[in-house]
Write an enzyme that holds these catalytic residues in place. Structure first.
Site, PDB file in Angstrom:
ATOM      1  N   ASP A  75      36.653  34.563  27.046  1.00 14.16           N
ATOM      2  CA  ASP A  75      36.762  34.608  28.494  1.00 14.16           C
ATOM      3  C   ASP A  75      35.903  35.802  28.922  1.00 14.16           C
ATOM      4  O   ASP A  75      35.605  36.678  28.100  1.00 14.16           O
ATOM      5  CB  ASP A  75      38.241  34.825  28.846  1.00 14.16           C
ATOM      6  N   ASP A 128      35.945  37.673  32.519  1.00 14.33           N
ATOM      7  CA  ASP A 128      36.642  38.645  33.359  1.00 14.33           C
ATOM      8  C   ASP A 128      37.921  39.123  32.691  1.00 14.33           C
ATOM      9  O   ASP A 128      38.847  38.341  32.484  1.00 14.33           O
ATOM     10  CB  ASP A 128      37.011  38.006  34.712  1.00 14.33           C
TER      11      ASP A 128
HETATM   12  P1  B16 Z   1      34.249  33.480  41.119  1.00 10.62           P
HETATM   13  P2  B16 Z   1      37.383  34.280  34.019  1.00 10.62           P
HETATM   14  C1  B16 Z   1      37.738  34.036  36.670  1.00 10.62           C
HETATM   15  O1  B16 Z   1      36.946  34.409  35.567  1.00 10.62           O
HETATM   16  C2  B16 Z   1      38.482  35.224  37.222  1.00 10.62           C
HETATM   17  O2  B16 Z   1      39.428  35.708  36.287  1.00 10.62           O
HETATM   18  C3  B16 Z   1      39.187  34.854  38.491  1.00 10.62           C
HETATM   19  O3  B16 Z   1      39.846  35.981  39.029  1.00 10.62           O
HETATM   20  C4  B16 Z   1      38.182  34.300  39.502  1.00 10.62           C
HETATM   21  O4  B16 Z   1      38.835  33.873  40.691  1.00 10.62           O
HETATM   22  C5  B16 Z   1      37.442  33.124  38.868  1.00 10.62           C
HETATM   23  O5  B16 Z   1      36.827  33.552  37.659  1.00 10.62           O
HETATM   24  C6  B16 Z   1      36.375  32.575  39.804  1.00 10.62           C
HETATM   25  O6  B16 Z   1      35.390  33.553  40.011  1.00 10.62           O
HETATM   26  O7  B16 Z   1      34.883  33.702  42.451  1.00 10.62           O
HETATM   27  O8  B16 Z   1      33.300  34.610  40.720  1.00 10.62           O
HETATM   28  O9  B16 Z   1      33.595  32.130  41.003  1.00 10.62           O
HETATM   29  O10 B16 Z   1      38.590  35.133  33.830  1.00 10.62           O
HETATM   30  O11 B16 Z   1      37.608  32.806  33.763  1.00 10.62           O
HETATM   31  O12 B16 Z   1      36.152  34.820  33.303  1.00 10.62           O
HETATM   32 MG    MG Z   2      39.938  36.537  32.411  1.00  9.81          MG
END
Ligand code: B16
Ligand code: MG
Length: 228
Positions: free
Chosen positions: A9, A11
């Site tokens: 993953d 984030d």
């Molecule tokens: P975006 P991951 C996720 O990334 C985040 O944890 C989540 O908080 C966020 O809303 C989602 O991506 C969408 O991100 O707004 O930049 O498209 O944890 O799957 O790497």
């Molecule tokens: Mg994450």
């Protein structure tokens, strides 16, 4: 156990953009006069931008136009913050593990629900170290649906049973289990309790440590239990 690929993953695992997502949502909520706390943000970890907004709004009536405008505003705040990301923002333990996986012949993918994932990966300077990237544009159903991880495994050319996912979010652990993959959870049990093995972070963690922990867990799954 024959793990041939690790799917990270992004984030909260490779870098702390989870904090930036939180701050961007907090700013939007404050501007809109919507009560929102760091604790409320826990439910938003790993889920899509749209679903995050729905949780933040808690049933407040909004038009589709307003939804689009609110998501766009949050994304602008977030993109402003991620401009400052450099290779120094890789979380501790990540660079060493990536190197070790490479020398061990293990394939590496990143599967992130984020539509900003590719920019973050570029800025972190690790694009050349990964074999595949699945992001918010790769699938229509993001975590907790298994699609993102299955998409990543397909790009690696591996069956789910040969893939290990490293996740920091409840929704991500759920997605990886549904995909039929092994899961390392990073963080508190309250968040990643369904993972096969849990570590506080990647600090000091070697590939061998991870494999041993997984082997141990597998032997527990298959050992006969005694009931009282
Ligand atoms: P975006 P991951 C996720 O990334 C985040 O944890 C989540 O908080 C966020 O809303 C989602 O991506 C969408 O991100 O707004 O930049 O498209 O944890 O799957 O790497
Ligand atoms: Mg994450």
């Amino acid at each position: 156990m024959d793990i041939r690929g690790v799917i990270f993953d992004l984030d909260g695992v490779l870098t702390d953009t989870a904090e930036y997502h939180y701050r961007a949502w907090q700013r939007l909520a404050d501007e809109e006069g919507i009560p929102f706390t760091r604790e409320d943000n826990e439910a938003l970890r790993g889920i899509s931008r749209r679903e995050s907004l729905e949780l933040l709004l808690r049933g407040r009536p909004v038009t589709e136009e307003q939804v689009q405008a609110l998501m766009e505003r949050k994304n602008q705040y977030y993109r402003q913050m991620i401009k400052q990301i450099t290779p120094a923002d890789l979380l501790p333990g990540v660079a060493d593990l990536l190197k070790e996986l490479k020398t061990s012949g293990i394939k590496v993918a990143i599967a992130s629900a984020s539509k900003n994932a590719r920019d973050v990966i570029e800025q972190l300077g690790i694009a050349g170290q990964v074999d595949a990237i699945s992001d918010g544009y790769s699938v229509t159903q993001t975590k907790p649906a298994p699609n993102l991880f299955l998409h990543a495994a397909q790009q690696l050319g591996l069956p789910p049973s040969q893939c290990l996912v490293v996740e920091d979010a409840t929704s991500g652990v759920e997605a990886a289990k549904t995909a039929g993959m092994w899961v390392v959870g990073l963080g508190p049990v309250t968040r990643v309790g369904r993972a096969d093995v849990i570590f506080p972070s990647l600090i000091g963690l070697q590939w061998q440590n991870i494999l041993e922990a997984l082997e141990h867990r597998r032997s527990e799954y298959f050992s006969p239990t005694t009931e009282n």
